[in-house]
Design a protein around this motif. Structure first.
Motif, PDB file in Angstrom:
ATOM      1  N   UNK A  95     -21.596   8.244  -1.463  1.00 44.46           N
ATOM      2  CA  UNK A  95     -21.552   8.088  -2.342  1.00 44.46           C
ATOM      3  C   UNK A  95     -20.886   8.938  -2.890  1.00 44.46           C
ATOM      4  N   UNK A  96     -19.786   9.810  -2.759  1.00 43.78           N
ATOM      5  CA  UNK A  96     -18.701  11.054  -3.107  1.00 43.78           C
ATOM      6  C   UNK A  96     -17.766  10.282  -1.462  1.00 43.78           C
ATOM      7  N   UNK A  97     -16.777   9.364  -1.412  1.00 41.74           N
ATOM      8  CA  UNK A  97     -15.434   8.663  -0.516  1.00 41.74           C
ATOM      9  C   UNK A  97     -14.849  10.458  -1.117  1.00 41.74           C
ATOM     10  N   UNK A  98     -14.015  10.168   0.636  1.00 39.92           N
ATOM     11  CA  UNK A  98     -13.081  11.537   1.129  1.00 39.92           C
ATOM     12  C   UNK A  98     -11.185  11.539   0.953  1.00 39.92           C
ATOM     13  N   UNK A  99     -11.644   9.470   1.114  1.00 37.12           N
ATOM     14  CA  UNK A  99     -10.062   9.069   0.152  1.00 37.12           C
ATOM     15  C   UNK A  99     -10.080   7.786  -1.006  1.00 37.12           C
ATOM     16  N   UNK A 100     -10.034   8.165  -1.210  1.00 41.78           N
ATOM     17  CA  UNK A 100     -10.259   7.293  -2.303  1.00 41.78           C
ATOM     18  C   UNK A 100      -8.676   6.459  -2.588  1.00 41.78           C
ATOM     19  N   UNK A 101      -9.092   4.906  -2.701  1.00 40.10           N
ATOM     20  CA  UNK A 101      -8.261   3.868  -2.489  1.00 40.10           C
ATOM     21  C   UNK A 101      -7.946   2.976  -3.803  1.00 40.10           C
ATOM     22  N   UNK A 102      -6.990   2.745  -4.736  1.00 45.71           N
ATOM     23  CA  UNK A 102      -7.334   1.951  -5.957  1.00 45.71           C
ATOM     24  C   UNK A 102      -5.707   0.502  -6.735  1.00 45.71           C
ATOM     25  N   UNK A 103      -6.557  -0.258  -6.812  1.00 44.35           N
ATOM     26  CA  UNK A 103      -5.910  -1.248  -7.162  1.00 44.35           C
ATOM     27  C   UNK A 103      -4.611  -0.840  -8.795  1.00 44.35           C
ATOM     28  N   UNK A 104      -3.272  -0.987  -8.206  1.00 47.64           N
ATOM     29  CA  UNK A 104      -2.426  -0.942  -9.508  1.00 47.64           C
ATOM     30  C   UNK A 104      -2.349  -2.262 -10.523  1.00 47.64           C
ATOM     31  N   UNK A 131       4.197   7.402   2.195  1.00 46.82           N
ATOM     32  CA  UNK A 131       4.784   6.420   2.900  1.00 46.82           C
ATOM     33  C   UNK A 131       4.218   5.103   1.944  1.00 46.82           C
ATOM     34  N   UNK A 132       5.406   3.904   2.055  1.00 46.88           N
ATOM     35  CA  UNK A 132       4.719   2.409   1.021  1.00 46.88           C
ATOM     36  C   UNK A 132       5.050   1.884   2.326  1.00 46.88           C
ATOM     37  N   UNK A 133       3.434   0.696   2.977  1.00 42.49           N
ATOM     38  CA  UNK A 133       3.822  -0.306   3.817  1.00 42.49           C
ATOM     39  C   UNK A 133       3.844  -1.702   2.753  1.00 42.49           C
ATOM     40  N   UNK A 134       4.204  -2.427   3.002  1.00 50.29           N
ATOM     41  CA  UNK A 134       4.047  -3.738   3.174  1.00 50.29           C
ATOM     42  C   UNK A 134       2.945  -5.193   4.523  1.00 50.29           C
ATOM     43  N   UNK A 135       2.315  -5.561   4.299  1.00 50.67           N
ATOM     44  CA  UNK A 135       1.222  -6.381   4.659  1.00 50.67           C
ATOM     45  C   UNK A 135       1.677  -8.151   4.459  1.00 50.67           C
ATOM     46  N   UNK A 136       2.086  -8.821   5.241  1.00 50.26           N
ATOM     47  CA  UNK A 136       1.338  -9.952   4.954  1.00 50.26           C
ATOM     48  C   UNK A 136      -0.055 -10.389   5.347  1.00 50.26           C
ATOM     49  N   UNK A 189      -0.885  -4.834  -5.410  1.00 53.92           N
ATOM     50  CA  UNK A 189      -0.479  -2.735  -4.941  1.00 53.92           C
ATOM     51  C   UNK A 189      -1.595  -2.031  -5.236  1.00 53.92           C
ATOM     52  N   UNK A 190      -1.613  -1.278  -4.233  1.00 52.09           N
ATOM     53  CA  UNK A 190      -2.552  -0.636  -4.101  1.00 52.09           C
ATOM     54  C   UNK A 190      -1.937   1.163  -3.552  1.00 52.09           C
ATOM     55  N   UNK A 191      -3.195   1.831  -4.247  1.00 51.51           N
ATOM     56  CA  UNK A 191      -2.798   3.598  -4.124  1.00 51.51           C
ATOM     57  C   UNK A 191      -4.158   3.844  -3.106  1.00 51.51           C
ATOM     58  N   UNK A 243       1.004  -1.135  -0.576  1.00 54.27           N
ATOM     59  CA  UNK A 243      -0.195   0.005  -0.138  1.00 54.27           C
ATOM     60  C   UNK A 243       0.764   1.187  -0.132  1.00 54.27           C
ATOM     61  N   UNK A 244       0.705   2.291  -1.058  1.00 52.03           N
ATOM     62  CA  UNK A 244       1.385   3.325  -0.893  1.00 52.03           C
ATOM     63  C   UNK A 244       0.707   4.425  -0.732  1.00 52.03           C
ATOM     64  N   UNK A 245       0.645   5.194   0.192  1.00 52.55           N
ATOM     65  CA  UNK A 245      -0.168   6.896   0.371  1.00 52.55           C
ATOM     66  C   UNK A 245       0.898   8.400  -0.812  1.00 52.55           C
ATOM     67  N   UNK A 246      -0.155   8.271  -1.406  1.00 55.33           N
ATOM     68  CA  UNK A 246       0.999   9.164  -2.484  1.00 55.33           C
ATOM     69  C   UNK A 246       0.644  10.553  -1.910  1.00 55.33           C
ATOM     70  N   UNK A 247       1.056  11.672  -2.927  1.00 57.24           N
ATOM     71  CA  UNK A 247       1.063  12.870  -1.407  1.00 57.24           C
ATOM     72  C   UNK A 247       0.278  14.070  -1.892  1.00 57.24           C
ATOM     73  N   UNK A 248      -0.746  13.973  -3.191  1.00 57.57           N
ATOM     74  CA  UNK A 248      -2.172  14.670  -3.278  1.00 57.57           C
ATOM     75  C   UNK A 248      -2.557  14.878  -2.717  1.00 57.57           C
ATOM     76  N   UNK A 249      -3.364  15.855  -2.024  1.00 66.58           N
ATOM     77  CA  UNK A 249      -4.436  16.109  -1.435  1.00 66.58           C
ATOM     78  C   UNK A 249      -3.835  16.359   0.493  1.00 66.58           C
TER      79      UNK A 249
END
Length: 101
Positions: free
Chosen positions: A92-101, A35-40, A70-72, A6-12
């Motif tokens: 329906x309009x989310x404040x945080x947006x999670x996408x799969x790359x 930041x970029x995190x990895x979860x097992x 991979x997610x952002x 999971x990576x968090x972008x710098x936008x917003x």
């Protein structure tokens, strides 16, 4: 085991605040800007979302294979955030947006 990256972008807005990360409804950590995190996790299907205060991202259901997924996550921009604070939304309009790359 599989890896969810999971990576968090710098936008917003909220650049100095951390987002809570949930996998299968368990809080597994917090992610800060850039930041970029990895979860097992066990291979298979998992529900993932992020939260800040009472706001939650969309929920992604991902199939995590051995090679991982991979997610952002990003928050909306500052102008979008200001608009949302003034105008009620229908959920329906989310404040945080999670996408799969």
């Amino acid at each position: 085991m599989a890896t969810i990256k999971l990576e968090r972008g710098t936008k917003g807005a909220n650049m100095f605040r951390k987002f809570k990360v949930f996998i299968d409804d368990d809080c597994v950590g917090k992610i800060k800007r850039g930041e970029r995190l990895e979860f097992s996790v066990p291979e298979g299907t998992h529900k993932i979302y992020c939260k800040i205060d009472w706001e939650q991202s969309n929920t992604l259901t991902v199939n995590a294979p051995a090679e991982g997924v991979d997610l952002l996550v990003n928050s909306k921009g500052a102008s979008e955030s200001s608009f949302r604070s003034l105008i009620p939304v229908d959920g329906r309009d989310k404040y945080l947006v999670l996408i799969q790359r």
